[in-house]
Design an enzyme around this catalytic site. Structure first.
Site, mmCIF file in Angstrom:
data_model
loop_
_atom_site.group_PDB
_atom_site.id
_atom_site.type_symbol
_atom_site.label_atom_id
_atom_site.label_comp_id
_atom_site.label_asym_id
_atom_site.label_seq_id
_atom_site.Cartn_x
_atom_site.Cartn_y
_atom_site.Cartn_z
ATOM 1 C CB SER A 135 -76.985 -71.370 67.695
ATOM 2 O OG SER A 135 -77.272 -71.105 69.034
ATOM 3 C CE LYS A 161 -75.192 -73.494 70.758
ATOM 4 N NZ LYS A 161 -73.768 -73.131 70.870
ATOM 5 C CG LEU A 162 -83.171 -77.107 70.512
ATOM 6 C CD1 LEU A 162 -84.302 -77.882 71.191
ATOM 7 C CD2 LEU A 162 -83.735 -76.079 69.530
ATOM 8 C CE LYS A 163 -77.110 -70.325 72.625
ATOM 9 N NZ LYS A 163 -75.780 -70.434 73.246
ATOM 10 C CG ASP A 189 -74.896 -73.523 74.584
ATOM 11 O OD1 ASP A 189 -74.436 -73.684 75.732
ATOM 12 O OD2 ASP A 189 -74.514 -72.600 73.812
ATOM 13 C CG ASN A 191 -74.828 -70.069 76.773
ATOM 14 O OD1 ASN A 191 -75.758 -70.176 75.980
ATOM 15 N ND2 ASN A 191 -73.584 -69.893 76.376
ATOM 16 C CD GLU A 214 -71.981 -75.201 73.535
ATOM 17 O OE1 GLU A 214 -72.889 -75.453 72.717
ATOM 18 O OE2 GLU A 214 -71.179 -74.270 73.398
ATOM 19 C CG ASP A 239 -68.765 -72.110 74.865
ATOM 20 O OD1 ASP A 239 -67.669 -71.548 74.696
ATOM 21 O OD2 ASP A 239 -69.842 -71.570 74.530
ATOM 22 C CE LYS A 263 -68.900 -69.905 71.458
ATOM 23 N NZ LYS A 263 -69.706 -69.482 72.634
ATOM 24 N N GLY A 291 -69.777 -70.240 67.605
ATOM 25 C CA GLY A 291 -70.017 -68.954 66.949
ATOM 26 C C GLY A 291 -70.317 -67.896 67.991
HETATM 27 O O1 NPG Z 1 -74.137 -68.894 65.333
HETATM 28 O O2 NPG Z 1 -72.818 -67.268 65.832
HETATM 29 C C1 NPG Z 1 -73.680 -68.074 66.123
HETATM 30 C C2 NPG Z 1 -74.195 -68.099 67.515
HETATM 31 C C3 NPG Z 1 -73.951 -69.377 68.190
HETATM 32 O O3 NPG Z 1 -75.251 -69.802 70.118
HETATM 33 C C4 NPG Z 1 -74.281 -69.279 69.649
HETATM 34 N N1 NPG Z 1 -73.434 -68.590 70.388
HETATM 35 O O4 NPG Z 1 -73.112 -69.531 73.768
HETATM 36 O O5 NPG Z 1 -72.261 -70.292 71.991
HETATM 37 C C5 NPG Z 1 -72.938 -69.465 72.558
HETATM 38 C C6 NPG Z 1 -73.634 -68.384 71.789
HETATM 39 C C7 NPG Z 1 -73.192 -66.997 72.106
HETATM 40 C C8 NPG Z 1 -73.733 -65.964 71.423
HETATM 41 C C9 NPG Z 1 -72.275 -66.711 73.062
HETATM 42 C C10 NPG Z 1 -73.368 -64.668 71.688
HETATM 43 C C11 NPG Z 1 -71.909 -65.416 73.330
HETATM 44 C C12 NPG Z 1 -72.457 -64.418 72.649
#
Ligand code: NPG
Length: 369
Positions: A135, A161-163, A189, A191, A214, A239, A263, A291
């Protein structure tokens, strides 16, 4: 098993690079570990709640408090409890899935260690490796993004995966697609950073041949996700919206979830995660393991979970070194040829590096049963 003692251990770990998402930037983790001692032995769990309630309503101080004041007393009052009973015993408490998951994890770890069984044996799986995705956060500068992506490509990750967020979407995705070529799996992703007025804009991502988009819309907006899924050729993955078996079933029925990110912390534990996997498998919905920037405790358990047959897409189970210069386990997860080896030790699959753990411990509280 009967409980003897609960240790709540807080540790501080710096990230190797800042990790920016649409809801904030992480530089430092304040992590709650849960250590349960029972009459058959002990086990550890990791709470994935972050310092602030920006991903979901949970946050680490709140998780710490609800465990002490509510969850642990309920478990000790229940007497003889197995890991499979934990969710039922804690059901009267609304919400707090990450806190509940941490306790269930520690109890599961103790139970598996006592039986000399691995987590993947309990799950009934025998895959020894799983594909590893990474990510990638949001940057101020496109060149910095491309340099980081290139580094992960060089590390051999199986997908990127790109935020994304408004103002950081089409252009970064286009440039990264150009950089990595048409064959490397790529997904995005958001969020929850968009809303229903953005659906046309989000459909413009279709030309980049993404594995999935996502959680573009708020977690309550199942209908909006269903509308996007109708209009967009990019599969919509949920998610934050998937907080239980029921929400997963409803989202699938509504056409809002063409893919599901599982998750364990978000759904109240690994056993609930397994049930959501089973549902998705039965409905033909691919899943992958998300993750939460876990240490080696959570990473080991996630790797075992991702051996289940419905995990058809690479998860966010990257090398520990993606986030941490040093992990708290003796055998941190590494990535070789784009895969992670599933841990094969009894319990959830890790051994703690106690000296390092002690050196980064910021507080320890012990509560007797
Ligand atoms: O590789 O552990 C990892 C991080 C993956 O991007 C990732 N997690 O939105 O999925 C998500 C994000 C996240 C990170 C969400 C921290 C919440 C807290």
């Amino acid at each position: 098993m009967r409980f003897e003692r609960l240790e709540l251990r807080r540790i501080g770990l710096e990230l190797v690079v800042p990790f920016r998402t649409s809801f904030g930037t992480e530089l430092h983790r304040d992590i709650l570990l849960v250590h349960v001692t029972t009459d058959v032995g002990d086990g550890w769990g990791e709470c994935v709640a972050m310092s602030a309630p920006f991903y979901s309503s949970e946050f680490v101080d709140g998780a710490d408090l609800v465990i002490r004041q509510h969850l642990w007393p309920m478990l000790t009052a229940a007497g003889d409890v197995r890991a499979a009973d934990v969710a039922g015993v804690l059901e009267p408490v609304h919400g707090h899935p990450m806190a509940k998951a941490a306790l269930e994890m520690a109890i599961l770890d103790a139970e598996l260690r006592a039986a000399g069984t691995t987590f993947h044996e309990l799950l009934g799986t025998d895959r020894s490796t799983i594909p590893s995705g990474v990510s990638v956060g949001i940057f101020d500068d496109l060149d910095d993004l491309l340099a980081q992506v290139q580094g992960y490509v060089d590390d051999g990750y199986a997908r990127i995966k790109l935020k994304i967020e408004p103002g950081w979407d089409l252009e970064p995705v286009r440039l990264v697609r150009d950089l990595i070529g048409p064959d490397m799996p790529l997904q995005v992703d958001a969020n929850t950073a968009y809303n229903r007025t953005d659906l046309d804009h989000l459909c413009r991502l279709d030309e980049y041949d993404l594995l999935l988009i996502e959680q573009p819309l708020p977690e309550e907006d199942l209908l909006g996700h269903a509308q996007l899924a109708q209009r967009s050729s990019t599969p919509v993955c949920l998610d934050e919206s998937i907080v239980s078996l029921q929400t997963a079933a409803d989202a699938i029925d509504l056409g809002a979830a063409e893919i599901v990110n599982i998750k364990p912390g978000r759904v109240g534990g690994y056993l609930a995660a397994r049930r959501i996997h089973d549902l998705c498998l039965a409905r033909g919905i691919p899943v992958w393991c998300g993750g939460m920037v876990e240490t080696g405790i959570g990473r080991a358990a996630n790797a075992a979970l991702a051996t289940l047959p419905g995990f058809l897409l690479p998860g966010d189970i990257s090398a520990a070194s993606r986030f941490y210069a040093r992990d708290i386990v003796t055998d941190p997860i590494t990535v070789t040829d784009g895969t992670v080896t599933v841990p094969d030790a009894p319990g959830l699959g890790f051994e703690l590096d106690h000296d390092f753990l002690d050196s980064i411990t910021t507080s320890t509280d012990v509560i007797d049963a």
